[in-house]
Design an enzyme around this catalytic site. Structure first.
Site, mmCIF file in Angstrom:
data_model
loop_
_atom_site.group_PDB
_atom_site.id
_atom_site.type_symbol
_atom_site.label_atom_id
_atom_site.label_comp_id
_atom_site.label_asym_id
_atom_site.label_seq_id
_atom_site.Cartn_x
_atom_site.Cartn_y
_atom_site.Cartn_z
ATOM 1 N N ASP A 256 -3.909 13.532 5.990
ATOM 2 C CA ASP A 256 -3.423 12.170 6.313
ATOM 3 C C ASP A 256 -2.848 12.444 7.695
ATOM 4 O O ASP A 256 -1.496 12.729 7.908
ATOM 5 C CB ASP A 256 -2.306 11.876 5.371
ATOM 6 C CG ASP A 256 -1.728 10.606 5.512
ATOM 7 O OD1 ASP A 256 -1.021 9.911 4.757
ATOM 8 O OD2 ASP A 256 -1.712 10.071 6.788
ATOM 9 N N LYS B 255 -1.280 3.918 12.845
ATOM 10 C CA LYS B 255 -0.411 3.749 14.068
ATOM 11 C C LYS B 255 -1.128 4.085 15.534
ATOM 12 O O LYS B 255 -1.509 3.040 15.952
ATOM 13 C CB LYS B 255 0.708 5.045 13.764
ATOM 14 C CG LYS B 255 1.497 4.879 12.332
ATOM 15 C CD LYS B 255 2.296 5.823 12.184
ATOM 16 C CE LYS B 255 2.996 5.818 10.915
ATOM 17 N NZ LYS B 255 4.192 4.992 10.452
ATOM 18 N N TYR C 269 4.316 10.928 2.184
ATOM 19 C CA TYR C 269 4.023 9.635 2.001
ATOM 20 C C TYR C 269 2.690 9.254 2.516
ATOM 21 O O TYR C 269 2.594 9.565 3.735
ATOM 22 C CB TYR C 269 5.087 8.695 2.567
ATOM 23 C CG TYR C 269 4.923 7.278 2.522
ATOM 24 C CD1 TYR C 269 4.673 6.412 3.642
ATOM 25 C CD2 TYR C 269 5.183 6.834 1.333
ATOM 26 C CE1 TYR C 269 4.681 5.232 3.614
ATOM 27 C CE2 TYR C 269 4.824 5.212 1.134
ATOM 28 C CZ TYR C 269 4.644 4.431 2.357
ATOM 29 O OH TYR C 269 4.674 3.156 2.197
HETATM 30 P P1 KE4 Z 1 1.118 1.972 6.827
HETATM 31 O O1 KE4 Z 1 0.390 1.478 5.462
HETATM 32 O O2 KE4 Z 1 2.648 1.760 6.704
HETATM 33 O O3 KE4 Z 1 0.269 1.491 8.059
HETATM 34 O O4 KE4 Z 1 0.784 3.599 6.683
HETATM 35 C C1 KE4 Z 1 1.256 4.103 5.622
HETATM 36 C C2 KE4 Z 1 1.148 5.679 5.842
HETATM 37 C C3 KE4 Z 1 0.458 6.609 5.677
HETATM 38 N N1 KE4 Z 1 0.683 7.960 5.922
HETATM 39 C C4 KE4 Z 1 1.617 8.089 6.590
HETATM 40 C C5 KE4 Z 1 1.751 9.794 6.795
HETATM 41 C C6 KE4 Z 1 2.740 7.543 6.975
HETATM 42 O O5 KE4 Z 1 3.710 7.859 7.729
HETATM 43 C C7 KE4 Z 1 2.553 5.893 6.540
HETATM 44 C C8 KE4 Z 1 3.727 5.139 6.898
HETATM 45 N N2 KE4 Z 1 4.792 5.597 7.693
HETATM 46 C C9 KE4 Z 1 6.078 4.681 7.511
HETATM 47 C C10 KE4 Z 1 6.906 5.528 8.148
HETATM 48 N N3 KE4 Z 1 7.598 6.630 7.539
HETATM 49 C C11 KE4 Z 1 5.929 3.531 7.893
HETATM 50 C C12 KE4 Z 1 7.319 2.689 8.199
HETATM 51 C C13 KE4 Z 1 7.546 1.767 6.972
HETATM 52 O O6 KE4 Z 1 7.096 2.025 5.840
HETATM 53 O O7 KE4 Z 1 7.930 0.684 7.313
#
Ligand code: KE4
Length: 432
Positions: free
Chosen positions: A241, A269, A146
């Site tokens: 990523d 994060k 993701y």
């Molecule tokens: P954000 O846009 O949520 O800050 O980051 C997206 C993203 C990009 N790349 C990786 C590897 C990620 O894990 C994420 C976001 N992770 C999720 C948890 N699996 C965030 C939690 C959520 O969507 O509420």
């Protein structure tokens, strides 16, 4: 017993009148585990307390940013002091320069950095740079990874890996999906085939170098090196990523751990210490394409926000070899304890772990990619989750997420978690 959560239930009912699904991010709705999402009132260290006054040992830790636990005293002090000087200027500050320099020192592949406010912004911008630099459009991603919710990434494999992707969400135009190709994680041969089927068309390969979004799935030996070799041969850019893995597994991220240098890296994060920060960066010749240095447009009102930069500077300033040694020990203790508890209860469990991130899969086969992760028993995970939550442990509300430890966790909290898991798994096992 925390079975009922009356105040959370009332807030959740009220939230659903005004927030889609009652939440601001889907996984928080607890739909995969059949529970009332807990509305959190406060958090400190390794624990969160909900609006019903129940305190839980937290293994979500805001989905990864809180390497140092909830509300570390010195972080709060630094952010509060910064806030007194203003919360946002829409102008440059020394803070963003200092944080970019610290990121570069920790991840030398990031010769230049651009701050944004989320991981999604980071990955969508990195792909735009890659497309501009190569004058190609296609991107290869991996099933189960993701990269945020930008259109090009909400795509799954078509009928075959070498065929063009299909959207996984309404609203993603076919055109966006048509430039995305998907391969199984840890499968270099398929990536070779995709390149052969689309010669000179692939701008970038984007990957979570340690997958966290199908549950934790580490790269198999030589997989990342193989991607590096293929991308170099094909004049395709390799994008790591590292939104989860950055500063999580070592101070230099997965690229340091595995010794593979990407062309571009995406961060999020931990880099914001719990405040909204994302970043992308990499080779200077690529990043010089980003406006206003170059023609690739990307912008953001709150990019480089002084409070977020202050939090990020503190969070990265606290990294040390001792921190990772301690987190490695804690992660191993938790993983071994969960496996032992499952064995005693005769429940099939397979745990993937890298340092302080892990996932217990309810399956009896190795989990090496998305297909094998999907063989896990999500119903058993849901029952496990419900039992743990009732006893004051807060795991991720989905089988396909990572558990996160922090420096605020310690042996006694981990041992308590394992003891609770022993009882819960015995009941789960008894029900079959
Ligand atoms: P954000 O846009 O949520 O800050 O980051 C997206 C993203 C990009 N790349 C990786 C590897 C990620 O894990 C994420 C976001 N992770 C999720 C948890 N699996 C965030 C939690 C959520 O969507 O509420």
């Amino acid at each position: 017993m925390f079975r009922r959560a009356p105040k959370s239930a009332r807030w959740f009912a009220r939230a659903q009148e005004v927030l889609p699904g009652g939440v601001d991010s889907p996984v928080r709705a607890f739909n995969a585990v059949g529970e009332t999402p807990r509305f959190i009132a406060r958090a400190k260290g390794a624990t969160m307390t909900d609006v019903d006054g129940r305190t839980y040992i937290d293994y979500v830790m805001s989905w990864g940013p809180l390497l140092h636990g909830h509300a570390p005293r010195k972080l709060i002090k630094a952010v509060a002091a910064a806030a007194k000087h203003g919360t946002s200027f829409g102008a440059s500050t020394a803070l963003e320069v200092l944080l970019a320099e610290r990121v570069r020192a920790l991840m030398p592949s990031m010769e230049m950095v651009r701050f944004v406010s989320s991981g999604t912004e980071a990955t969508m911008s990195a792909l735009r740079v890659a497309r501009a630099a190569t004058k190609r459009e296609k991107v290869i991603k991996f099933a189960g990874c993701y990269h945020g919710h930008a259109d090009p990434f909400l795509v799954e494999a078509g009928s075959g890996a070498t065929t063009l992707g299909v959207p996984t969400s309404p609203g993603v135009p076919d055109g966006a999906a048509a430039t995305t190709l998907s391969a199984p994680y840890n499968d270099l041969e398929t990536v070779e085939r995709v390149f052969a089927a689309h010669p000179d068309e692939v701008a970038a390969v984007i990957i979570e170098p340690i997958a966290g979004n199908m549950g934790v799935v580490p790269p198999r030996p030589a997989f990342l090196e193989g991607l590096r070799t293929l991308c170099t041969r094909e004049n395709t850019l390799l994008i790591f990523d590292e939104v989860i893995s950055g500063f999580r597994v070592t101070s230099g991220g997965a690229q340091e751990l595995y010794g593979v240098r990407p062309d571009l890296t995406c961060l999020g994060k931990i880099i914001g210490g719990g405040l909204p920060v994302g970043a992308y960066g990499g080779r200077a010749d690529l990043m010089c394409l980003v406006a206003p240095a170059g023609p690739v447009y990307q912008a953001g009102t709150l990019s480089g926000n002084p409070l977020a930069m202050t939090a990020g500077l503190w969070a990265l300033g606290e990294l040390s070899p001792q921190l990772y040694t301690r987190l490695e020990r804690l992660g191993a203790r938790l993983a071994d304890g969960l496996l032992d508890a499952a064995a005693r209860a005769r429940v099939s469990m397979y745990v993937n772990r890298v340092g302080s991130i892990l996932t217990p899969f309810f399956t009896d086969t190795a989990v090496i990619d998305y297909a094998s992760a999907c063989r896990a028993d999500t119903g058993t995970y849901a029952r496990f989750f419900q039992g743990m939550l009732a006893k004051g442990i807060y795991p991720p509300p989905s089988q396909f997420e990572a558990w996160f430890l922090s420096t605020a966790h310690d042996e006694s909290l981990v041992d308590r978690t394992i003891k609770v898991a022993q009882g819960v798994l015995k009941r789960v096992g008894a029900k079959g």
